[in-house]
Design an enzyme around this catalytic site. Sequence first.
Site: not given
Ligand code: AMP
Ligand code: MG
Length: 486
Positions: A254, A264
């Site tokens: 993702d 990211d």
């Molecule tokens: P990431 O680690 O940024 O790739 O995020 C992985 C997943 O977790 C994605 O679906 C993000 O949208 C979700 N996510 C990360 N941080 C948050 C947050 N503070 N609130 C809601 N969803 C989150």
């Molecule tokens: Mg992400």
Amino acid sequence: MSALPMPAPSFLHHYAGLPDRFFESVIPAKAPKPELIRINESLAAELGLDAEWLRSDEGLAMLSGSGLPDGAKPIAQAYAGHQFGGWVPQLGDGRAILLGEVTHEDGSPRDIQLKGSGRTPFSRGGDGKSPLGPVLREYLVSEAMAALGVPTTRALAAVATGETVYRDEALPGAVFTRVASSHIRVGTFQFFYAREDVEGLRTLVDFVIDRHYPDLKESENRDEELLKAVIRRQASLIAKWMQLGFIHGVMNTDNMTVSGETIDFGPCAFIDEFHPETVFSSIDRQGRYAWINQPVAGNWNLARFAETLLPLFSDDREEAVRIAERCLHEFETIFNDSYFDGFADKLGLSGAAEMTRPFIEKTLGLMAESSVDFTVFFNSLTRFCFEGVPLELPESEGWKSWLEEWQKWKSEDVEVLERMKFSNPVIIPRNHRVEEAIQAGMKGDFSVFNRLVEALANPYEECEEFADLKLPPASREKVTATFCGT
Ligand code: AMP
Ligand code: MG
């Protein structure tokens, strides 16, 4: 005379024009007391956005998610993904909201997305907010990557919300405005593949070809050509990361775009002392995404991407698998070419691969053995060639013979040597400097952050004013772990 009203951005909605199951409509949260931290004026200009409008009350309302201009259509995109190898059927934008697209001066669309402006239907247990730290980190590192010449999402703005967000501790909240040529990930394809939604996959392929690979429009084997094209872009991207000592940190499917842009910037970091197994991310306990493992991880992700295209390749599953394997097989060669060519440029070499590749490997091996600083080492080679600055190599027989060999392999061709200047940066966003900027920012002082942003805008130029920012960390300054901090 009254001033002319400033124009708000006029958004296009290519993505929001896709069928309903591609996204969810959302309304961003209001920030109690938005304050601008920084606007990227040069990027705003490239996007035809009025920096003055962005700075106005209306602009600030948009950049904090508190009030959107007419014509914005806020949505959260659906996607799935493999996280550290584990399958998650639904992820989606849990803390990101796409406002729409604007047209870049190059004629192609760019997504404008707010990160940290509140909950969406994909937020699961999260609050959809972001602490200030990750916002400043993404701003610094993504803009540094762009200046270093690496395909990447960009930073348009950082805004403090005046709200407290709670993680392990109470932290100041912020919103980051991300610009990307699209936010379509390998995980977006996986979302539809997992649901056996072949129609959805077809729609997505059309969209991606239209947006990122228009040359493939008329191609007979579009699906296969698309896979090959994404493989090429990702292989070259990962090679570029490695040539700069960059570790992405969370190469989950993702977090891999089909456009070939870096996306990211969570627990990412640049290596100081070179060790190929370096990992910074506090969540990567197995070293899955270590510096040296990035091509393996990339190839694995691309295999997941290929899998999603199987239903489009052929109705005959075996035939479809054969096509996918044939394409994936090319990754290694493309990656190796890109990787070794880039390192040859860094070392000023122009010989045949059979000669230069073993020398490149030997160089990296020696660097690791003697823990030399990755950036300082390569930059010192450039300075030696162009300014006659004596080389300061570690005292050892190994390095002595290395130097003799390098002098032998080093090209005499000025054009080849010239490439060293644009392959070996003087300055990178070192972890301890990023950390310092974040710590000052948390106390309300953004001067450290602003100075670092400015220094990183010209990473291949020597600049007396920023000489301190070039230096590796002193032992007490070393950062050993980085966090997503989401
Ligand atoms: P990431 O680690 O940024 O790739 O995020 C992985 C997943 O977790 C994605 O679906 C993000 O949208 C979700 N996510 C990360 N941080 C948050 C947050 N503070 N609130 C809601 N969803 C989150
Ligand atoms: Mg992400």
